[in-house]
Design an enzyme around this catalytic site. Structure first.
Site, PDB file in Angstrom:
ATOM      1  N   LYS A 166       0.857  -1.191   0.000  1.00  0.00           N
ATOM      2  CA  LYS A 166       0.000   0.000   0.000  1.00  0.00           C
ATOM      3  C   LYS A 166       0.892   1.240   0.000  1.00  0.00           C
ATOM      4  O   LYS A 166       1.772   1.373   0.873  1.00  0.00           O
ATOM      5  CB  LYS A 166      -0.858  -0.041   1.257  1.00  0.00           C
ATOM      6  CG  LYS A 166      -2.202   0.620   1.151  1.00  0.00           C
ATOM      7  CD  LYS A 166      -2.976   0.282   2.434  1.00  0.00           C
ATOM      8  CE  LYS A 166      -4.339   0.883   2.453  1.00  0.00           C
ATOM      9  NZ  LYS A 166      -4.976   0.705   3.771  1.00  0.00           N
TER      10      LYS A 166
HETATM   11  O1  G3P Z   1      -8.119   1.598   5.209  1.00  0.00           O
HETATM   12  C1  G3P Z   1      -8.289   2.761   5.922  1.00  0.00           C
HETATM   13  C2  G3P Z   1      -9.555   3.499   5.632  1.00  0.00           C
HETATM   14  O2  G3P Z   1     -10.605   2.614   5.527  1.00  0.00           O
HETATM   15  C3  G3P Z   1      -9.744   4.625   6.606  1.00  0.00           C
HETATM   16  O3  G3P Z   1     -10.897   4.597   7.351  1.00  0.00           O
HETATM   17  O4  G3P Z   1     -12.387   5.262   9.174  1.00  0.00           O
HETATM   18  O5  G3P Z   1      -9.981   5.948   9.245  1.00  0.00           O
HETATM   19  O6  G3P Z   1     -11.542   7.002   7.626  1.00  0.00           O
HETATM   20  P1  G3P Z   1     -11.202   5.764   8.391  1.00  0.00           P
END
Ligand code: G3P
Length: 221
Positions: free
Chosen positions: A83
């Site tokens: 990633k």
């Molecule tokens: O893979 C990370 C992404 O899904 C971030 O999620 O909830 O931190 O905005 P969030």
């Protein structure tokens, strides 16, 4: 549509994997930090449990560091997807790693143009963060529609991995659009499983059976 779990929590990973629900895992430094402990052990264990793609993120922000880390991350398992962030160096690393046959997930994507460029660089996955767009008053799901149209117009093979999902409606909307993958926090996957009528129905089945059993104490299914 493939379902990935967006977590580094081994207990959740095992729980949903045992139900046959998981096609892969996505992690990031924040998710690993949330679990604490030794992140190396966690990454190794996740790659052992999960047969499908496991996204592990580089920490370096410059090209050569990303390549070095990407290659090290690949040693955790053959299913590791590297990633990288959606930056000029990230795209350069995406191009190099993809050319060597190492799959790349370009993360932190917030616009259709960024998704287009990630696809041009050879990314296997592009990760648009819809919840974070919703958080600032924009329409995250509209971004998924735009990316889907662009990728379809030019037959890009890059898969749309919908990230930053906040609730089950996001999942339904992503599926209707035809996104390739959703990556879900364990709490969202838990909510998708549940319905109050399922619980009430089960309760009724069991209490009706108890009534029947009262007249047939030795009966077994
Ligand atoms: O893979 C990370 C992404 O899904 C971030 O999620 O909830 O931190 O905005 P969030």
């Amino acid at each position: 549509m493939k379902i990935f779990l967006d977590t580094a929590n081994l207990e959740s990973i095992k729980k949903f994997n045992d139900m046959g629900l998981l096609d892969g895992i996505t992690t990031n430094p924040s998710l690993l930090s949330k679990e604490g402990g030794n992140p190396k052990n966690a990454m190794e264990e996740i790659c052992k449990i999960i047969k499908g793609d496991v996204s592990l993120e580089v920490l370096s922000t410059e090209y050569s560091g990303m390549i070095e880390e990407g290659k090290r991350l690949r040693q955790y398992g053959k299913n590791v997807v590297v990633k990288v962030p959606m930056t000029p160096d990230g795209l350069k690393a995406c191009k190099s790693l993809s050319s060597e046959g190492i799959p790349v997930n370009v993360t932190l994507v917030f616009s259709p143009n960024q998704a287009l460029l990630a696809a041009k660089s050879g990314a296997k996955y592009v990760s648009p963060f819809i919840g974070r767009l919703d958080d600032i008053g924009q329409d995250g799901m509209h971004l998924i529609k735009e990316i889907k149209q662009i990728f379809s117009n030019y037959d890009f093979k890059t898969q749309i991995l919908v990230a930053s999902i906040r609730h089950p409606i996001h999942v339904i909307d992503a599926a209707k659009i035809g996104a390739d993958v959703v990556t879900l926090p364990p709490a969202v996957l838990d909510k998708m499983l549940q319905h109050p009528l399922t619980d009430i129905g089960l309760e009724n089945f069991l209490s009706d059976w108890e009534k029947l059993k009262a007249g047939n104490p030795d009966v077994k299914i």
